[in-house]
Design an enzyme around this catalytic site. Structure first.
Site, PDB file in Angstrom:
ATOM      1  N   ASN A   1       0.827  -1.214   0.000  1.00 33.78           N
ATOM      2  CA  ASN A   1       0.000   0.000   0.000  1.00 33.78           C
ATOM      3  C   ASN A   1       0.859   1.261   0.000  1.00 33.78           C
ATOM      4  O   ASN A   1       0.593   2.204  -0.746  1.00 33.78           O
ATOM      5  CB  ASN A   1      -0.934   0.028   1.212  1.00 33.78           C
ATOM      6  CG  ASN A   1      -2.137  -0.847   1.047  1.00 33.78           C
ATOM      7  OD1 ASN A   1      -2.618  -1.068  -0.047  1.00 33.78           O
ATOM      8  ND2 ASN A   1      -2.629  -1.382   2.148  1.00 33.78           N
TER       9      ASN A   1
ATOM     10  N   GLU B   1      -5.844  -7.420   6.040  1.00 38.72           N
ATOM     11  CA  GLU B   1      -5.118  -8.492   5.348  1.00 38.72           C
ATOM     12  C   GLU B   1      -5.300  -9.839   6.035  1.00 38.72           C
ATOM     13  O   GLU B   1      -4.529 -10.758   5.814  1.00 38.72           O
ATOM     14  CB  GLU B   1      -3.630  -8.149   5.232  1.00 38.72           C
ATOM     15  CG  GLU B   1      -2.877  -8.122   6.530  1.00 38.72           C
ATOM     16  CD  GLU B   1      -2.860  -6.768   7.228  1.00 38.72           C
ATOM     17  OE1 GLU B   1      -2.079  -6.619   8.171  1.00 38.72           O
ATOM     18  OE2 GLU B   1      -3.631  -5.863   6.866  1.00 38.72           O
TER      19      GLU B   1
END
Length: 188
Positions: A63, A98
């Site tokens: 990210n 996640e």
């Protein structure tokens, strides 16, 4: 016509409430519902049941380096790659961020370990194409078996989560099925 439309809307809302919008996988709510059914089946028939908790390694760095769009694509890629290797009766869920879980009806903890390790290998062999490059992804996972690690979803999640974080602390990109130290750490 009204009743048919009402039923269709109710089914759509139920599907939305029990699935993850980004990956299309079932969510924690669906996991809890299916676990209760599989738990009753395991108790009634004496069949094994296992849970695998999975955490994508270094998603934050993906990210940070490539942006959240690529991070979202990485989550979807992860879900697709792993889902292709599971049986139709396995329940693969996104818990949030996640973190994922797989409920494996009819599988012992040893079988769940083998499945999780094959998923780990499969993910490592299926890089995500990003900006003309191939981004390798890895996972850390923990396994819990019904009975030995608890009788409730909460107990199994705690045991599997604890093992996942032991895998992350050790060296990542591995699966741990017991609470003793990972092999590499024990030899060090």
């Amino acid at each position: 016509m009204y009743e048919h439309s009402h039923l269709r809307n109710e089914q759509r809302l139920t599907a939305q409430a029990t699935s993850d919008a980004l990956t299309g996988l079932p969510n924690r709510l669906k996991l809890a519902d299916v676990f209760e059914r599989e738990r009753a089946h395991a108790l009634r028939n004496g069949t094994p049941l296992a849970l695998v908790f999975i955490d994508i390694d270094h998603l934050k760095q993906i990210n940070d380096r490539f942006g959240h769009d690529v991070g979202d694509h990485a989550l979807a890629h992860f879900a697709t790659v792993l889902a292709q290797r599971l049986r139709s009766n396995d329940l693969f869920c996104r818990l949030g961020g996640e973190e994922f879980a797989i409920l494996l009806p009819g599988s012992t903890a040893a079988q769940a370990y083998a499945i999780a390790d094959s998923l780990r290998e499969r993910l490592a062999a299926a890089p995500l194409p990003v900006e003309g490059d191939a981004l390798c992804m890895t996972l850390s996972a923990g396994v819990a078996g019904f009975g030995a690690d608890g009788q409730s979803l909460h107990e199994l999640m705690q045991a599997a989560d604890r093992r996942t974080y032991a895998a992350k602390r050790a060296r990542r990109n591995q699966v741990i099925a017991r609470d003793d130290k990972p092999q590499a750490t024990a030899q060090a």
